[in-house]
Design a protein around this motif. Sequence first.
Motif, PDB file in Angstrom:
ATOM      1  N   THR A 227       0.825  -1.217   0.000  1.00 24.19           N
ATOM      2  CA  THR A 227       0.000   0.000   0.000  1.00 24.19           C
ATOM      3  C   THR A 227       0.853   1.259   0.000  1.00 24.19           C
ATOM      4  OG1 THR A 227      -0.197  -0.163   2.396  1.00 24.19           O
ATOM      5  CG2 THR A 227      -2.017  -1.049   1.083  1.00 24.19           C
ATOM      6  N   SER A 228       1.957   1.258   0.737  1.00 27.72           N
ATOM      7  CA  SER A 228       2.805   2.459   0.751  1.00 27.72           C
ATOM      8  C   SER A 228       3.477   2.671  -0.601  1.00 27.72           C
ATOM      9  CB  SER A 228       3.839   2.371   1.874  1.00 27.72           C
ATOM     10  OG  SER A 228       4.683   1.261   1.673  1.00 27.72           O
ATOM     11  N   THR A 229       3.821   1.596  -1.302  1.00 24.71           N
ATOM     12  CA  THR A 229       4.400   1.747  -2.636  1.00 24.71           C
ATOM     13  C   THR A 229       3.396   2.379  -3.592  1.00 24.71           C
ATOM     14  OG1 THR A 229       5.804  -0.176  -2.279  1.00 24.71           O
ATOM     15  CG2 THR A 229       5.471   0.501  -4.541  1.00 24.71           C
ATOM     16  N   TYR A 230       2.163   1.895  -3.572  1.00 20.56           N
ATOM     17  CA  TYR A 230       1.146   2.478  -4.446  1.00 20.56           C
ATOM     18  C   TYR A 230       0.821   3.912  -4.058  1.00 20.56           C
ATOM     19  CZ  TYR A 230       0.111  -1.524  -7.310  1.00 20.56           C
ATOM     20  OH  TYR A 230       0.199  -2.531  -8.230  1.00 20.56           O
ATOM     21  N   LEU A 231       0.793   4.217  -2.765  1.00 21.50           N
ATOM     22  CA  LEU A 231       0.515   5.573  -2.318  1.00 21.50           C
ATOM     23  C   LEU A 231       1.620   6.524  -2.762  1.00 21.50           C
ATOM     24  CD1 LEU A 231      -1.341   7.421  -0.624  1.00 21.50           C
ATOM     25  CD2 LEU A 231       0.171   6.914   1.308  1.00 21.50           C
ATOM     26  N   LEU A 232       2.876   6.123  -2.587  1.00 21.60           N
ATOM     27  CA  LEU A 232       3.997   6.974  -3.017  1.00 21.60           C
ATOM     28  C   LEU A 232       4.013   7.148  -4.531  1.00 21.60           C
ATOM     29  CD1 LEU A 232       6.872   5.816  -0.666  1.00 21.60           C
ATOM     30  CD2 LEU A 232       5.703   8.020  -0.678  1.00 21.60           C
ATOM     31  N   PHE A 233       3.650   6.122  -5.276  1.00 22.22           N
ATOM     32  CA  PHE A 233       3.601   6.264  -6.723  1.00 22.22           C
ATOM     33  C   PHE A 233       2.505   7.241  -7.135  1.00 22.22           C
ATOM     34  CE2 PHE A 233       2.016   4.901 -10.916  1.00 22.22           C
ATOM     35  CZ  PHE A 233       3.155   5.191 -11.662  1.00 22.22           C
TER      36      PHE A 233
END
Length: 160
Positions: free
Chosen positions: A38-44
Motif C-alpha cells: 500500500t505504501s508503494t502504491y501511495l507513493l507512486f
Amino acid sequence: MVEKDPTSPVSPLAQFPPLPPTESRSRAPEFYGFVAWTSTYLLFCVYVLWALLPDEYIIGLGVTWYPNREWAILLPAYSMVLVLLTYFTYFALALAATPPFSDISTITDSRAHLPPITGLNSYFDHARPNAVPEMYDIPIGLVNRVIYGSRRNHAGKETP
C-alpha cells in the motif's frame, strides 16, 4: 488402532485430510507485505500527482514547498543509469576475475587428482585388459594429443 505421525518412518505419506495448521506461526509477514504494497502504491500516486498536476492545484491542497518538476524526469533517468551502471560493474568485475586463456587455472584446479610424475606410463599401466584403474584426471595435453594427434612445428616435423 495406533495413530501415526503424518510423516513417520512407518508411514511416509502425509495424512489425509491434512492436519489443520497450528496457530503458532506469526502473521507479521502478511502485515509487513500489505504495508509495503500500500505504501508503494501511495507513493507512486503522490509522485504522479506531483509530476502532472499544475501548481495551482498543489498549492490549493496546502502544500507550500515541493521539489522542482525537473526532478520528475531526473529521478527515473538517474535510477535507470544507476541500474545499468550496476549491471556493467558486475559484468566488469566478473570479467576481471576471469583468468586469461593462457593461465593453467582455466584447464585444471588445485583439486585435480593427477598420477605420480612418471610420465605417461602410469596411464598405460592401467590400460591392461583386466586392470581396475585408479581414478585420475587426464591432463589436457594428453587429451589433445589423443584427439588431435601430435603437434607439428613450423618446419612440418612432428613433436611428441
